[in-house]
Design a protein around this motif. Structure first.
Motif, PDB file in Angstrom:
ATOM      1  N   GLY A 157      34.011  36.360  56.800  1.00 48.05           N
ATOM      2  CA  GLY A 157      33.301  37.199  55.820  1.00 48.05           C
ATOM      3  C   GLY A 157      32.604  38.322  56.572  1.00 48.05           C
ATOM      4  O   GLY A 157      31.408  38.558  56.423  1.00 48.05           O
ATOM      5  N   ASP A 176      37.936  38.665  56.090  1.00 50.12           N
ATOM      6  CA  ASP A 176      37.189  38.917  54.856  1.00 50.12           C
ATOM      7  C   ASP A 176      38.172  38.949  53.693  1.00 50.12           C
ATOM      8  O   ASP A 176      39.340  39.289  53.877  1.00 50.12           O
ATOM      9  N   ARG A 177      37.693  38.638  52.485  1.00 51.89           N
ATOM     10  CA  ARG A 177      38.548  38.694  51.301  1.00 51.89           C
ATOM     11  C   ARG A 177      38.826  40.136  50.884  1.00 51.89           C
ATOM     12  O   ARG A 177      39.762  40.397  50.144  1.00 51.89           O
ATOM     13  N   ALA A 197      37.576  32.575  52.911  1.00 55.06           N
ATOM     14  CA  ALA A 197      36.784  31.739  53.814  1.00 55.06           C
ATOM     15  C   ALA A 197      37.050  30.251  53.589  1.00 55.06           C
ATOM     16  O   ALA A 197      36.652  29.420  54.405  1.00 55.06           O
ATOM     17  N   ILE A 213      27.811  35.211  57.897  1.00 58.43           N
ATOM     18  CA  ILE A 213      26.542  35.869  57.552  1.00 58.43           C
ATOM     19  C   ILE A 213      26.598  36.366  56.109  1.00 58.43           C
ATOM     20  O   ILE A 213      27.390  37.261  55.783  1.00 58.43           O
TER      21      ILE A 213
HETATM   22  C1  LIG Z   1      26.914  40.276  51.823  1.00 56.33           C
HETATM   23  S1  LIG Z   1      28.464  40.628  52.547  1.00 56.33           S
HETATM   24  C2  LIG Z   1      28.150  40.244  54.248  1.00 56.33           C
HETATM   25  C3  LIG Z   1      29.091  40.929  55.192  1.00 56.33           C
HETATM   26  C4  LIG Z   1      28.796  40.714  56.667  1.00 56.33           C
HETATM   27  N1  LIG Z   1      28.900  39.320  57.029  1.00 56.33           N
HETATM   28  C5  LIG Z   1      27.445  41.284  57.040  1.00 56.33           C
HETATM   29  O1  LIG Z   1      26.575  40.512  57.464  1.00 56.33           O
HETATM   30  O2  LIG Z   1      27.246  42.495  56.915  1.00 56.33           O
HETATM   31  C6  LIG Z   1      29.480  39.309  51.997  1.00 56.33           C
HETATM   32  C7  LIG Z   1      30.900  39.407  52.492  1.00 56.33           C
HETATM   33  O3  LIG Z   1      31.555  38.176  52.205  1.00 56.33           O
HETATM   34  C8  LIG Z   1      32.878  38.478  51.789  1.00 56.33           C
HETATM   35  N2  LIG Z   1      33.337  37.338  51.000  1.00 56.33           N
HETATM   36  C9  LIG Z   1      32.829  36.872  49.845  1.00 56.33           C
HETATM   37  N3  LIG Z   1      33.505  35.797  49.439  1.00 56.33           N
HETATM   38  C10 LIG Z   1      34.469  35.577  50.369  1.00 56.33           C
HETATM   39  C11 LIG Z   1      35.492  34.609  50.502  1.00 56.33           C
HETATM   40  N4  LIG Z   1      35.687  33.659  49.588  1.00 56.33           N
HETATM   41  N5  LIG Z   1      36.288  34.672  51.577  1.00 56.33           N
HETATM   42  C12 LIG Z   1      36.121  35.648  52.510  1.00 56.33           C
HETATM   43  N6  LIG Z   1      35.177  36.591  52.423  1.00 56.33           N
HETATM   44  C13 LIG Z   1      34.360  36.549  51.372  1.00 56.33           C
HETATM   45  C14 LIG Z   1      32.725  39.744  50.993  1.00 56.33           C
HETATM   46  O4  LIG Z   1      33.968  40.421  50.828  1.00 56.33           O
HETATM   47  C15 LIG Z   1      31.720  40.500  51.844  1.00 56.33           C
HETATM   48  O5  LIG Z   1      32.329  41.257  52.832  1.00 56.33           O
END
Ligand SMILES: C[S@@+](CC[C@H](N)C(=O)[O-])C[C@H]1O[C@@H](n2cnc3c(N)ncnc32)[C@H](O)[C@@H]1O
Length: 406
Positions: A157, A176-177, A197, A213
């Protein structure tokens, strides 16, 4: 008296309404901004005379206190006889196209909710979101810098890849999705790929470390959050460590407000309004922000099952509340508005203020969040097999855990 005007973005502007004055609200002040009078005995007002706009500035050298007396005010409203066609459909009750979704009652419903209120939203807001995510958080940087050089680290993510280049001695790979966010990572020359994820296409036990995160709070059931934690643990080799951050229900901890609440200030950065909406004096107008404050209506969490903490209620058919940005949470499961600035999802945002100071509200997207109660993340991690908790802490409105695979 001083009245606080609040933009859905969270910006608050205090305006002095002098005795015997008439205030006519039109345009965005009428429809887009909410307004209210915070209960208090004194108002902070401008000391010098001649401030035409009435806006209280942050110039501390020109402020003084004014004791409140008895206030008599009259509100005149125009009653609309026809359907509303105002220019603010995104905050207009009668123009709202869809009611908010309900709490998911099955894995399928949860996955559909995440698809619409997490994945589609990040895809749409990727460019603007990325432009707001540049400052790495110190404890996360510390974790990454302490890893031995040559470590293989997965950022699950990874968003715009904010943490992928922190320690050049590591082999970091992000996933990431969101395709648009992964594209941004690649434009920045980082290794990243699209996946969920819950199913990371990386061999079990192959990572020296993982970070997750602000991701697990986007899963809509306790079982799915648990599965996301299990997937992180699966990736780790014995001795490998994972750092996990999730958004906290408690935005005030040890008597200190988180940055999220503290940024609920005027654009001049002077005044902070009461973060608890229930403590505000009556609103002169109904709150057009969303029509729903995030009320205490919550699905049971892992923590409820294990510790009997957190507010747990029967929530079948209960609609998810829409959170008011920069205020305390009143529900663990909620929709958080994102006010898109700029034209297209991948373009850099344009100036939020248009010509002649007009403010283009832009489209509003809603992201689903489950905010974690104290102890909830830790309790969930304790149920993981072959994992020990090295550290558990609160960091700027987030609950955080460092795990080690045994
Ligand atoms: C609040 S952002 C945080 C991004 C990064 N980790 C940061 O700290 O800046 C949440 C991230 O989680 C990803 N995300 C949400 N659900 C997900 C999933 N099921 N699988 C992979 N990524 C996911 C979103 O696309 C987004 O990029």
């Amino acid at each position: 008296i001083v009245m606080d005007f609040k933009h859905p973005d969270g910006v608050t502007v205090p305006v002095m309404l002098p005795r015997r004055s008439l205030l006519v609200m039109t345009g965005e002040s009428r429809y887009l901004w909410t307004h209210g009078i915070t209960p208090r005995k004194f108002d902070t007002v401008q000391a010098s005379k001649g401030h035409k706009s009435g806006i209280i500035t942050g110039d501390v050298g020109d402020l003084t206190l004014s004791k409140r007396g008895i206030r008599t005010s009259f509100t005149f409203r125009k009653v609309r006889q026809t359907p509303c066609d105002c220019s603010y459909p995104l905050v207009c009750d009668s123009q709202m196209k869809e009611p908010p979704p309900s709490f998911p009652e099955s894995d399928k419903e949860a996955s559909q909710l995440e698809q619409k209120y997490v994945h589609q939203v990040y895809e749409e807001i990727a460019g603007h979101f990325s432009s707001t995510r540049h400052t790495p958080w110190p404890h996360i940087v510390e974790f990454l810098k302490a890893l031995p050089s040559g470590s293989l680290v997965a950022d699950v993510g990874c968003g715009n890849g904010k943490y992928l280049g922190i320690n050049k001695e590591l082999y970091m790979v992000g996933c990431d999705r969101s395709q648009n966010l992964v594209d941004i990572c690649r434009e920045r020359q980082f290794q990243a790929f699209v996946c969920d994820a819950l199913a990371v296409p990386v061999r079990s036990g192959s990572c020296d470390a993982c970070i997750s995160i602000a991701v697990i709070h986007h899963f809509a059931t306790a079982e799915r959050r648990m599965a996301a934690l299990e997937e992180l643990a699966r990736l780790l080799r014995p001795g490998g460590k994972a750092l996990i951050y999730v958004w906290a229900m408690e935005q005030e901890y040890k008597k200190k407000k988180s940055k999220y609440l503290r940024e609920n200030r005027t654009s001049q950065g002077r005044q902070e309004i009461n973060s608890d909406p229930s403590a505000q004096e009556q609103f002169v107008e109904p709150v057009p922000d969303t029509g729903h404050q995030d009320s205490a209506c919550s699905v049971p969490s892992i923590n409820d099952f294990q510790k009997g903490r957190c507010n747990s209620k029967e929530v079948a058919n209960c609609k998810l509340p829409i959170h008011t940005n920069r205020t305390s949470f009143h529900s663990q499961d909620l929709l958080v508005p994102w006010h898109l600035k700029g034209n297209a999802s991948k373009e850099k945002p344009t100036e939020p203020f248009g010509p002649a100071g007009t403010h283009d509200p832009g489209p509003v997207f809603h992201r689903y969040y489950h905010v974690f109660c104290e102890g909830e993340l830790e309790a969930a991690c304790q149920t993981l097999n072959n994992v020990s908790i090295l550290q558990s802490y609160y960091d700027q409105g987030n609950w955080c855990v460092i795990l080690q695979k045994v």
